[in-house]
Enzyme design. Structure first.
Site, short mmCIF file in Angstrom:
data_model
loop_
_atom_site.label_atom_id
_atom_site.label_comp_id
_atom_site.label_asym_id
_atom_site.label_seq_id
_atom_site.Cartn_x
_atom_site.Cartn_y
_atom_site.Cartn_z
N GLU A 187 42.73 50.37 62.48
CA GLU A 187 43.06 48.61 62.66
C GLU A 187 44.78 48.45 62.50
O GLU A 187 45.44 49.20 61.50
CB GLU A 187 42.86 47.91 62.37
CG GLU A 187 42.97 46.49 62.83
CD GLU A 187 42.34 45.32 62.03
OE1 GLU A 187 41.46 45.75 61.09
OE2 GLU A 187 42.16 44.21 62.67
N ARG A 212 34.99 54.95 49.46
CA ARG A 212 36.58 54.40 49.65
C ARG A 212 37.19 55.27 48.18
O ARG A 212 36.61 55.62 47.68
CB ARG A 212 36.64 53.83 49.79
CG ARG A 212 36.69 52.26 50.75
CD ARG A 212 36.92 50.83 50.56
NE ARG A 212 38.66 50.76 50.71
CZ ARG A 212 38.39 49.71 52.10
NH1 ARG A 212 37.43 50.41 52.97
NH2 ARG A 212 39.44 49.88 52.03
N LYS A 230 45.89 47.21 53.11
CA LYS A 230 47.16 46.75 53.57
C LYS A 230 47.47 44.90 53.56
O LYS A 230 48.19 44.65 53.85
CB LYS A 230 46.39 46.77 55.01
CG LYS A 230 46.59 48.41 56.01
CD LYS A 230 46.36 48.03 57.28
CE LYS A 230 44.82 48.79 57.29
NZ LYS A 230 44.43 49.03 58.55
P1 ATP Z 1 42.65 47.82 54.64
O1 ATP Z 1 41.22 47.22 54.06
O2 ATP Z 1 43.88 48.61 53.72
O3 ATP Z 1 42.93 46.85 55.86
P2 ATP Z 1 40.53 48.96 56.24
O4 ATP Z 1 39.46 49.44 56.21
O5 ATP Z 1 40.87 47.43 56.45
O6 ATP Z 1 41.64 48.82 55.15
P3 ATP Z 1 41.29 50.16 58.91
O7 ATP Z 1 42.37 50.14 59.79
O8 ATP Z 1 40.15 49.56 59.36
O9 ATP Z 1 41.90 49.74 57.15
O10 ATP Z 1 40.90 52.03 58.14
C1 ATP Z 1 40.46 52.58 59.31
C2 ATP Z 1 39.99 53.52 58.60
O11 ATP Z 1 39.94 54.38 57.33
C3 ATP Z 1 38.36 52.97 58.99
O12 ATP Z 1 37.50 53.93 59.33
C4 ATP Z 1 38.59 53.36 56.66
O13 ATP Z 1 36.82 52.63 56.64
C5 ATP Z 1 38.66 54.01 56.08
N1 ATP Z 1 39.37 53.90 54.58
C6 ATP Z 1 40.68 52.61 55.07
N2 ATP Z 1 40.75 52.52 53.04
C7 ATP Z 1 39.88 53.48 52.81
C8 ATP Z 1 40.31 54.39 51.71
N3 ATP Z 1 40.85 52.88 50.80
N4 ATP Z 1 39.73 55.10 51.16
C9 ATP Z 1 38.61 55.66 52.25
N5 ATP Z 1 38.96 55.46 53.14
C10 ATP Z 1 39.43 54.15 54.00
MG MG Z 2 38.93 47.27 59.07
#
Ligand code: ATP
Ligand code: MG
Length: 578
Positions: free
Chosen positions: A46, A272, A282
């Site tokens: 995102e 994760r 983020k």
């Molecule tokens: P954040 O909480 O940091 O915003 P998010 O999951 O909302 O993380 P996205 O941009 O939607 O952020 O994530 C893109 C991809 O990265 C998703 O498929 C998510 O599953 C993966 N991802 C995000 N954080 C992690 C993590 N700590 N470990 C493994 N995969 C992750």
């Molecule tokens: Mg997300």
């Protein structure tokens, strides 16, 4: 995160046999769901922030699995939530993925490009009697969904199809106020899985979208948009982190009930990544930036890829880290030290050795002629002879580390103290003869005599020298530099835990700035070349091993030929502790 278990990483070294690999392998084998097909994955960030090391785990799995099966991987900006997205982030995400060495070719997409198609498929669901316009307020919806007891049926659930179609069109046309109506999938109000209790799939938002402008005022929810995006792109395996496991039945429901052009994609979840002493969210990282706890998304203490790169982390070390931690199904927190180990392993093989004095004190070789200077060659990397050598000079006036001298030695001390003979790296044996102190009793100059017969560091008479080998620098051939030494951003090992106020866990001493360090003069030329680079923050700056001190790189933002700034990337494993 508090319930998560700390695993021994060696147990996770399952590179060749991890469960995702096995799933995919079965799927493309005979009688598998995707028999004979090209493996097609995607990484869907995102664009509302910079990528962090957690995303890196995900994208190494997405791109990595595609690579291993000779398949392809799309990069898709998941920008269906209009509130916080920005093109600045889109560019940064692309840069970071390229830096890691992955490429999506021409398969770059935006989730928002499918808004029209999403709408069409929502209409299809309505026509099939599988979606309805609901007028419950968000509070009513929540109460109604039965978070505590059996859910109540929405009074709007059995609206006639024609009415649903008309209302949904009104929603699209901006004729309905925000919050007044939603489109819900008609699935199963009694399901044990909350996500299946008639989830909202469209909501109204009068807000500007970073690419679509004001064209749309209804936006599909992630759980509806995401499976459709996957299906439209022909994704075979949709790999994501574990929090989506409970959403998989809905994912499957969507791709089963709307008409899609290819096959149904399959979602597989992995754990994760968590890292101790930092936060991987983020939202929290943005707070650190916005409230100026750090200098920006690329502050070298940040777990973002741009921060790690600025700190001196190489793409190879990060990819190696992701390989090492493996693809576990159980959540885990990995020690930051593991990441450091991967960097050290890499830099040990690649970083040029040089001498730098971080906390300088004068060292005068009293029996070396005034005005004389000698040139010595030092190896750039003893582990890699092909790295060549570079020249350093030796003279009567040198700098040494203040911590390498003690007037009164403690037991087992092998460095400079009166009467002790030590080796000056690459040059001569010297014997300490005393020191000069200022009026406050601080040592301002160390005195020594060199053995002219020990050029190269070995005595002519074969006597055994028990003293240490010390680094030093020629005072006539060095320049000043600023050195930044970093520690954990958080004192608490688990600041990301749900029950913690992460801002209260911060380490006030995470940055130490040391001025007037002495580095070899050739650094100026190296810095000048780097100054001329167009995209300095997108690449690794020149990196060195300061012998006996640690690995350091030029700061890719603040350093210049006129003012050298070095970041300590990582300490040496067996480095001396100060
Ligand atoms: P954040 O909480 O940091 O915003 P998010 O999951 O909302 O993380 P996205 O941009 O939607 O952020 O994530 C893109 C991809 O990265 C998703 O498929 C998510 O599953 C993966 N991802 C995000 N954080 C992690 C993590 N700590 N470990 C493994 N995969 C992750
Ligand atoms: Mg997300």
């Amino acid at each position: 995160m508090s319930e998560e278990i700390k695993v021994d990483v060696t147990e996770e070294v399952t590179e060749n046999t991890n469960f995702i690999y096995n799933f995919i392998k079965d799927d493309i084998s005979e009688d598998g769901q995707f028999e004979g097909q090209t493996v097609h994955t995607r990484f869907p960030p995102e664009p509302n922030g910079y990528l962090h090391i957690g995303h890196c785990k995900a994208l190494c799995i997405d791109f990595g699995m595609a690579e291993r099966f000779n398949g392809i991987c799309n990069l898709r900006m998941d920008d269906t939530n209009p509130a916080k997205e920005d093109t600045e982030y889109v560019d940064a995400i692309k840069q970071d993925i390229h830096w890691l060495g992955f490429d999506w070719g021409d398969r770059f997409f935006y989730g928002s490009d499918y808004f029209e198609k999403d709408y069409e498929l929502a209409v299809e669901l309505i026509k099939k009697g599988l979606a309805y316009v609901c007028e419950l307020t968000p509070e009513e919806f929540k109460a109604n969904r039965g978070d505590t007891q059996t859910p109540a049926v929405s009074p709007y659930r059995d609206r006639p199809i024609e009415e649903n179609l008309a209302l949904f069109e009104k929603m699209r046309n901006g004729e309905v106020e925000e919050g007044k109506m939603t489109l819900r999938a008609k699935i199963d109000l009694a399901s044990g899985n909350f996500n299946m209790r008639d989830p909202v799939i469209y909501r109204i938002r009068f807000i500007n979208h970073h690419r679509q402008g004001t064209k749309w005022c209804i936006f599909p929810m992630y759980d509806f948009a995401h499976p459709i995006q996957d299906a439209l792109e022909g994704i075979t395996h949709s790999l994501c982190s574990l929090e989506y496991e409970d959403h998989r039945p809905l994912y499957d429901w969507v791709v089963t009930n709307v008409t899609i052009p290819y096959h149904k994609p399959r979602q597989i979840e992995f754990a994760r990544l968590g890292i101790d002493h930092t936060v991987l969210s983020k939202r929290k990282l943005r707070k650190l930036v916005e409230e100026k706890y750090v200098s920006g998304w690329d502050d070298p203490r940040m777990p973002t890829l741009c921060g790690l790169r600025r700190r001196g982390y190489t793409a190879a070390s990060i990819r190696n880290f992701c390989d090492t931690i493996g693809v576990a199904k159980s959540s885990n927190i990995i020690e930051f030290a593991e990441l450091e180990r991967c960097l050290r392993d890499d830099l040990n093989l690649t970083a040029e050795r040089t001498m730098a004095v971080i906390n300088p004190v004068k060292l005068t070789v009293t029996n070396y002629p005034e005005g004389k200077s000698e040139v010595f060659e030092v190896e750039n990397n003893p582990l890699d002879p092909s790295a060549g050598t570079h020249e350093i000079t030796f003279s009567r006036n040198l700098w040494m580390e203040a911590d390498d001298f003690l007037e009164e030695p403690i037991p087992k001390y092998k460095r400079m103290y009166p009467g002790n003979e030590v080796r000056l790296k690459g040059t001569y044996l010297v014997t300490c003869t005393g020191c000069v102190k200022d009026e406050n009793g601080n040592v301002v100059e160390v005195l020594c005599e060199y053995d002219p017969e020990s050029r190269g560091g070995n005595p002519a008479d074969g006597r055994k020298v028990k003293g240490a080998t010390l680094h030093w620098i020629d005072a006539n051939n060095c320049v000043d530099a600023e050195v930044r030494v970093y520690d954990n951003l958080f004192n608490d090992p688990a600041p990301d835990a749900a029950d913690k106020d992460f801002l209260a866990c911060m380490n006030p001493d995470s940055l130490q700035v040391i001025n007037n360090c002495k580095v070899e003069k050739e650094m100026v030329e190296i810095a000048r070349k780097f100054d001329q680079m167009e995209n300095r923050t997108g690449v690794n700056a020149p990196t060195f091993q300061f012998m006996r001190v640690g690995f350091f790189c030029l700061d890719n933002r603040d350093s210049s030929a006129d003012h050298l700034v070095f970041n300590r990337s990582v300490s040496l494993k067996d480095g001396f502790k100060k």
